[in-house]
Structure formats: structure tokens, C-alpha cells
Design a protein around this motif. Structure first.
Motif, PDB file in Angstrom:
ATOM      1  N   LEU A  61     -10.750  -3.525  -3.719  1.00  0.00           N
ATOM      2  CA  LEU A  61      -9.463  -2.992  -4.162  1.00  0.00           C
ATOM      3  C   LEU A  61      -9.030  -2.367  -5.359  1.00  0.00           C
ATOM      4  O   LEU A  61      -8.903  -1.443  -6.204  1.00  0.00           O
ATOM      5  N   VAL A  66      -6.481  -0.107  -7.614  1.00  0.00           N
ATOM      6  CA  VAL A  66      -5.621  -1.082  -7.809  1.00  0.00           C
ATOM      7  C   VAL A  66      -5.109  -1.846  -8.374  1.00  0.00           C
ATOM      8  O   VAL A  66      -5.930  -2.551  -8.820  1.00  0.00           O
ATOM      9  N   ILE A  70      -3.774  -8.984  -7.057  1.00  0.00           N
ATOM     10  CA  ILE A  70      -4.382  -8.562  -5.430  1.00  0.00           C
ATOM     11  C   ILE A  70      -3.498 -10.254  -4.304  1.00  0.00           C
ATOM     12  O   ILE A  70      -5.056 -10.852  -4.918  1.00  0.00           O
ATOM     13  N   GLU A  79      -1.014  -7.457   3.245  1.00  0.00           N
ATOM     14  CA  GLU A  79      -0.375  -6.587   2.272  1.00  0.00           C
ATOM     15  C   GLU A  79      -0.856  -5.267   2.294  1.00  0.00           C
ATOM     16  O   GLU A  79      -2.367  -4.523   2.644  1.00  0.00           O
ATOM     17  N   THR A  80       0.250  -4.129   1.749  1.00  0.00           N
ATOM     18  CA  THR A  80      -0.357  -2.737   1.437  1.00  0.00           C
ATOM     19  C   THR A  80       0.002  -2.133   0.128  1.00  0.00           C
ATOM     20  O   THR A  80       0.812  -2.459  -0.976  1.00  0.00           O
ATOM     21  N   TYR A  81      -1.082  -1.375   0.040  1.00  0.00           N
ATOM     22  CA  TYR A  81      -1.479  -1.115  -1.289  1.00  0.00           C
ATOM     23  C   TYR A  81      -2.025   0.532  -0.964  1.00  0.00           C
ATOM     24  O   TYR A  81      -2.123   1.292  -0.407  1.00  0.00           O
ATOM     25  N   VAL A  83      -2.876   4.067  -3.621  1.00  0.00           N
ATOM     26  CA  VAL A  83      -3.370   4.117  -5.232  1.00  0.00           C
ATOM     27  C   VAL A  83      -3.299   5.410  -5.345  1.00  0.00           C
ATOM     28  O   VAL A  83      -3.484   5.934  -3.890  1.00  0.00           O
TER      29      VAL A  83
END
Length: 172
Positions: A61, A66, A70, A79-81, A83
Motif C-alpha cells: 500500500l 497510501v 495503514i 479498509e478502503t484507500y 490514491v
């Protein structure tokens, strides 16, 4: 070592690696982040508690951009990211959506369906799944399975299994 096997219509590609330390884990994650296919892959992470699944995910990540903390999704399940993504990773050339799932706490595979994850898995982006066996038959076929085994000397023995052309591209 690379072994070609056949399952269904796509040949499986199996590679084995050794990660002698965390630096090797990070180096592999950085190399994987450079592969264009990573932006639309489903990657399963398998291994016992403490094998290094979340550590690998954190390195991947970070390599994908990211920033900040984390978190492990053990309690939140996902968990959503999002970028900013280089052209090679993003569907629309602007952003990459990454969803990190951890199904460790599932008691019943049907919890996957009840949680409404079908739509998330159908959407574009990278999906990383820890403890995929807890979701049973509900998960789509992975592109790549990364199985991590901790050896007595703390080296990680890693088996990469590509199940699709996308997976094969990731470990080429």
C-alpha cells in the motif's frame, strides 16, 4: 522456481521465493506495485497468524502511494484507500481504489454475502484478501495467491500462484 500447471482454461504458474527479512518483503511489494496489472487484481494472502500478510500489505500500500497509518482490518473487516494513481494502475487514469479485506473473524462464510461485499468485489481496483478461506465459495477466483510460511529462522517461504492471466502478469 517456476512450475506451469493446468487448472480449467488457464495454466497455473507457481513460483517460490524466500523473504529472509522484512527488507525482502518490502522489495517484493515495491516490485509488485510497479506492475500495471496490480491496479485491477484480486490477491489472496494466505498464511498462519504472524506469517507476514499484513506486513506485506502495508509495504504494498505504501508503494502504491497510501500515506499515513495503514490499519489492519481485522475488526472492521475492510479498509478502503483511494490514491492518485499513475496511468498504469488506474482505470480512469486518476485514482486507484484499494480494498484490504480481513475475514479472520468470520464464523460463517455467509457473512460475506450478508455484508454486501459482492458489489465491492465487482468494482474496479485492487482487492487484497487475508483469510480468504473464511469467506468460502463466495469469493471470486483470485488472480494471484500469495502463501506465506514462517520458517524456524524467521525466513518467510513464499509461494506465488497465478490463477489468471492477470496473476501471471503480476509474477512474470
Amino acid at each position: 522456481m517456476t512450475v506451469h500447471l493446468t487448472a480449467g482454461r488457464h495454466p497455473l504458474i507457481v513460483k517460490t521465493l524466500a523473504w529472509p527479512d522484512e527488507a525482502a518483503t518490502e522489495a517484493f511489494a515495491q516490485a509488485l506495485a510497479q506492475r500495471p496489472a496490480v491496479g485491477h487484481a484480486l490477491i489472496e494472502l494466505r498464511g498462519d497468524l504472524g506469517a507476514g500478510k499484513t506486513t506485506f500489505t502495508r509495504h504494498l500500500l505504501k508503494s502504491l502511494g497510501v500515506a499515513g497509518r495503514i490499519k489492519s482490518p481485522t475488526y472492521a473487516v475492510v479498509e478502503t484507500y483511494t490514491v492518485a494513481a499513475p496511468e498504469l494502475h488506474a482505470q480512469d487514469n486518476r485514482e486507484l481504489v484499494i480494498s484490504h479485506f480481513d475475514f479472520y473473524r468470520f464464523n460463517d462464510p455467509n457473512e460475506w454475502e450478508e455484508a454486501g461485499f459482492r458489489d465491492m468485489f465487482a468494482s474496479p481496483g485492487l482487492k487484497l484478501v487475508e483469510w480468504p478461506d473464511k469467506a468460502g465459495k463466495h469469493l471470486p477466483q483470485p488472480d494471484l495467491v500469495i502463501a506465506i510460511e514462517m520458517l524456524a529462522d524467521a525466513t518467510r517461504s513464499v509461494t506465488l500462484t497465478a490463477h489468471t492471466p492477470t496473476g501471471a502478469e503480476l509474477i512474470a
